[in-house]
Design an enzyme around this catalytic site. Sequence first.
Site, PDB file in Angstrom:
ATOM      1  CE  LYS A  66      51.145  39.572  29.616  1.00  0.00           C
ATOM      2  NZ  LYS A  66      50.280  40.711  30.017  1.00  0.00           N
ATOM      3  CG  ASN A  87      54.729  43.291  29.557  1.00  0.00           C
ATOM      4  OD1 ASN A  87      55.796  43.687  30.044  1.00  0.00           O
ATOM      5  ND2 ASN A  87      53.787  44.127  29.171  1.00  0.00           N
ATOM      6  CG  ASP A 102      50.885  44.262  31.264  1.00  0.00           C
ATOM      7  OD1 ASP A 102      50.897  44.677  30.086  1.00  0.00           O
ATOM      8  OD2 ASP A 102      50.923  43.058  31.559  1.00  0.00           O
ATOM      9  CB  VAL A 154      37.035  36.693  49.599  1.00  0.00           C
ATOM     10  CG1 VAL A 154      37.665  37.813  50.414  1.00  0.00           C
ATOM     11  CG2 VAL A 154      35.610  37.063  49.232  1.00  0.00           C
TER      12      VAL A 154
END
Length: 273
Positions: A66, A87, A102, A154
Amino acid sequence: MTELYAVIGHPIDHSQSPFIHQEFARQTGLGLDYERLLSPLDGFEATVRQFIGRGGKGLNVTLPFKLEACQLSGALTERARAADAVNTLTFRDGQIQGDNTDGVGLVRDIVDNLDVRIQGKRLLLLGAGGAVRGVLQPLLAQHPASLTVANRTVTKAEALVTHFAQWGEVDAAGYDDLAGQQFDIVINGTSTGLSGNDLPLPAGLLAGSELVYDMVYGKGLTPFLARGQAERAGMLSDGLGMLVEQAAESWHIWHGGRPNTRPVMNSLRERLA
């Protein structure tokens, strides 16, 4: 005249895209050939250009290409630029056009198929990889009350906060930071649904949620959805509807019109049973 389309990836044998697009073609009476196209890991561009040389009109792109599809595109939609991933490739007027369906596939599955409103809701997305990156902009466009991205690392979630600032406010968190918080919609964008490994989430996190959603799909409940069931979440859904809806958006880009997705979802569910 029969037009040529395909889904490209590595591996590719597992892809349900040919079945989905042939079902759409059956609905609409449109003649098309839709193939599975296996590309070498180091030969994506060459495989695409060979396909164009055969008269190919468009490609759906799956893992792991992608990002390369995004780099290959001469023109990108806003949602593809936001995702940094493509995509759906369209070959038109000598140009390679890239889009990402998506996110709109996820939104349509939640809003239209599951009848769950996103606007004004507290959203939690688990993971900070390509799957989450691909859906954030369309989710933000629905104007949730808040959108939190939680990830084991994080700093990866914080990078998404920075990248998507122009499209809306995103909060970053580690899994431990979620203790004591409540969310209306919780979406798993990690690959744990495939591996079976459990996410280190605080106990009871899913208990008050209206919808617990896993982007992956398969036979029966994924491990993440089983956890949602155990914690008595309101509604559970895997990503099969997202798969069909993102394919329907690709169909719309290529052919115009919108196929009826519900019977295709039902047929695909039977195939996977």
